[in-house]
Design an enzyme around this catalytic site. Structure first.
Site, mmCIF file in Angstrom:
data_model
loop_
_atom_site.group_PDB
_atom_site.id
_atom_site.type_symbol
_atom_site.label_atom_id
_atom_site.label_comp_id
_atom_site.label_asym_id
_atom_site.label_seq_id
_atom_site.Cartn_x
_atom_site.Cartn_y
_atom_site.Cartn_z
ATOM 1 N N ALA A 214 11.315 -60.253 4.898
ATOM 2 C CA ALA A 214 11.999 -59.469 5.948
ATOM 3 C C ALA A 214 11.608 -57.995 5.842
ATOM 4 C CB ALA A 214 13.514 -59.629 5.816
ATOM 5 N N TYR B 293 11.997 -60.103 0.650
ATOM 6 C CA TYR B 293 10.694 -59.425 0.651
ATOM 7 C C TYR B 293 9.980 -59.627 1.996
ATOM 8 C CZ TYR B 293 6.027 -58.156 -1.199
ATOM 9 O OH TYR B 293 4.797 -57.578 -1.418
ATOM 10 N N ALA C 64 2.565 -44.811 -7.230
ATOM 11 C CA ALA C 64 1.142 -44.681 -7.606
ATOM 12 C C ALA C 64 0.940 -44.603 -9.119
ATOM 13 C CB ALA C 64 0.536 -43.458 -6.925
ATOM 14 N N SER C 65 1.959 -44.997 -9.883
ATOM 15 C CA SER C 65 1.803 -44.934 -11.341
ATOM 16 C C SER C 65 0.993 -46.105 -11.870
ATOM 17 C CB SER C 65 3.177 -44.898 -12.019
ATOM 18 O OG SER C 65 3.968 -45.985 -11.591
HETATM 19 P P1 NAP Z 1 3.333 -53.004 -8.957
HETATM 20 O O1 NAP Z 1 2.138 -53.223 -9.819
HETATM 21 O O2 NAP Z 1 4.606 -53.705 -9.281
HETATM 22 O O3 NAP Z 1 3.603 -51.409 -8.884
HETATM 23 C C1 NAP Z 1 4.660 -50.957 -8.103
HETATM 24 C C2 NAP Z 1 4.622 -49.448 -8.034
HETATM 25 O O4 NAP Z 1 5.708 -49.039 -7.185
HETATM 26 C C3 NAP Z 1 4.855 -48.782 -9.369
HETATM 27 O O5 NAP Z 1 4.112 -47.594 -9.423
HETATM 28 C C4 NAP Z 1 6.359 -48.454 -9.342
HETATM 29 O O6 NAP Z 1 6.706 -47.317 -10.102
HETATM 30 C C5 NAP Z 1 6.539 -48.139 -7.881
HETATM 31 N N1 NAP Z 1 7.909 -48.279 -7.394
HETATM 32 C C6 NAP Z 1 8.643 -49.416 -7.260
HETATM 33 N N2 NAP Z 1 9.846 -49.119 -6.763
HETATM 34 C C7 NAP Z 1 9.874 -47.776 -6.579
HETATM 35 C C8 NAP Z 1 10.846 -46.868 -6.095
HETATM 36 N N3 NAP Z 1 12.057 -47.292 -5.709
HETATM 37 N N4 NAP Z 1 10.527 -45.552 -6.038
HETATM 38 C C9 NAP Z 1 9.303 -45.108 -6.410
HETATM 39 N N5 NAP Z 1 8.348 -45.921 -6.896
HETATM 40 C C10 NAP Z 1 8.644 -47.235 -6.978
HETATM 41 O O7 NAP Z 1 3.037 -53.382 -7.441
HETATM 42 P P2 NAP Z 1 1.645 -53.581 -6.681
HETATM 43 O O8 NAP Z 1 1.232 -54.975 -6.847
HETATM 44 O O9 NAP Z 1 0.722 -52.488 -7.019
HETATM 45 O O10 NAP Z 1 2.147 -53.448 -5.161
HETATM 46 C C11 NAP Z 1 2.050 -52.243 -4.414
HETATM 47 C C12 NAP Z 1 2.461 -52.528 -2.982
HETATM 48 O O11 NAP Z 1 1.635 -53.562 -2.449
HETATM 49 C C13 NAP Z 1 3.901 -53.034 -2.853
HETATM 50 O O12 NAP Z 1 4.495 -52.516 -1.690
HETATM 51 C C14 NAP Z 1 3.726 -54.538 -2.718
HETATM 52 O O13 NAP Z 1 4.800 -55.138 -2.020
HETATM 53 C C15 NAP Z 1 2.436 -54.605 -1.938
HETATM 54 N N6 NAP Z 1 1.714 -55.870 -2.074
HETATM 55 C C16 NAP Z 1 1.309 -56.315 -3.295
HETATM 56 C C17 NAP Z 1 0.633 -57.528 -3.389
HETATM 57 C C18 NAP Z 1 0.148 -58.081 -4.700
HETATM 58 O O14 NAP Z 1 -0.309 -59.230 -4.708
HETATM 59 N N7 NAP Z 1 0.210 -57.351 -5.804
HETATM 60 C C19 NAP Z 1 0.391 -58.261 -2.228
HETATM 61 C C20 NAP Z 1 0.822 -57.781 -0.985
HETATM 62 C C21 NAP Z 1 1.481 -56.575 -0.936
HETATM 63 P P3 NAP Z 1 7.385 -47.428 -11.575
HETATM 64 O O15 NAP Z 1 6.343 -48.018 -12.457
HETATM 65 O O16 NAP Z 1 7.732 -46.034 -11.924
HETATM 66 O O17 NAP Z 1 8.570 -48.349 -11.403
#
Ligand code: NAP
Length: 247
Positions: free
Chosen positions: A157, A155, A13-14
């Site tokens: 999977a 991803y 959630a950062s």
């Molecule tokens: P993002 O901008 O890359 O942010 C990812 C977040 O997850 C960051 O806060 C990161 O923290 C944290 N994180 C990653 N690995 C971690 C770990 N091992 N332990 C704890 N925190 C971790 O991603 P997003 O686009 O917001 O995506 C959020 C979710 O939605 C993901 O599950 C992604 O697969 C899903 N999603 C995204 C999209 C899209 O188009 N963006 C589409 C479909 C699904 P740090 O900054 O500290 O690394």
């Protein structure tokens, strides 16, 4: 008030979708635990924004793929608040490569970060929520878990596994009054998609009936709905938030 519970843990959630989920749920009156892996400063910024808006939040740093760290974090939340009402398994990563060239370590790294972590969260949440006979979990999966995607066998999977796993937890948890649902966003404007080249983005947008990527707030509202009392008869569901890309 849409929520009978009092607190929520949002993983990852950062920034991005997770940060917006945290803000949306705090605005609904929940105390939000903001998980981050490395970006403490950004997590503290999310906390400050929530507090400035009159909400309550705490940061909690741990790597979701580290099982003992995840278990310990949930324990410390319960020790602090006396319960965990809601969990959003949102943290996720990509490590894209064509399957022909992908090493099994690269495949497993994404499974560990996205799927195993969500399993640990779902399992530990059920232990806590089941005792109170109240709670809800939302797993943030992806449209890619429904359709597959070239270059994303790991991803896809992990996210497809999340959808099936959510249904299994929903069945096991229903007698204990705990609901499990999955959410499958399409393309959302965050750091994860910012890395895509403009022509690739335009190619995707041409396939989206609403002709744009989603804003994180549009995903956060759907998560809030699934957690809330308004969704009290919904469990084991997969809610698509994809602008009509997959119907
Ligand atoms: P993002 O901008 O890359 O942010 C990812 C977040 O997850 C960051 O806060 C990161 O923290 C944290 N994180 C990653 N690995 C971690 C770990 N091992 N332990 C704890 N925190 C971790 O991603 P997003 O686009 O917001 O995506 C959020 C979710 O939605 C993901 O599950 C992604 O697969 C899903 N999603 C995204 C999209 C899209 O188009 N963006 C589409 C479909 C699904 P740090 O900054 O500290 O690394």
């Amino acid at each position: 008030m849409r929520f009978s519970g009092k607190n929520v843990l949002v993983t990852g959630a950062s920034r991005g979708i997770g940060a917006q989920i945290a803000k949306t749920l705090a605005a609904e009156g929940l105390k939000v635990w903001i998980n981050y892996r490395s970006a403490e400063e950004q997590a503290l910024k999310v906390k400050a924004e929530i507090e400035e808006a009159g909400g309550e939040a705490q940061t909690i740093g741990f790597d979701v793929s580290d099982e003992s760290a995840f278990v310990a974090a949930l324990k410390s939340i319960v020790e602090s608040d006396g319960e965990l009402s809601y969990l959003v398994n949102n943290a996720g990563i990509t490590k894209d490569k064509l399957a022909m060239r992908m090493k099994s370590e690269e495949f497993m790294a994404v499974i560990e970060a996205n799927l195993k972590s969500a399993f640990v969260g779902c399992r530990e949440a059920l232990k806590v929520m089941g005792k109170k006979r109240f709670g809800a979990v939302v797993n943030v999966a992806s449209i890619v878990g429904e359709t597959g995607n070239a270059g994303q066998s790991n991803y896809a999977a992990s996210k497809g596994g999340m959808i099936a796993m959510t249904k299994s937890f929903a069945l096991e948890a229903a007698p204990r009054g705990v609901r499990y649902n999955a959410l499958t966003p399409g393309f959302v404007a965050t750091d994860m998609t910012a890395v895509l080249k403009d022509e690739i983005k335009e190619g995707f947008i041409s396939k989206i009936p609403l002709s744009r990527f989603a804003e994180p707030s549009e995903v956060a509202e759907a998560v809030a709905f699934l957690l809330s009392d308004h969704a009290s008869y919904i469990t084991g569901e997969t809610l698509r938030v994809n602008g009509g890309m997959l119907m």
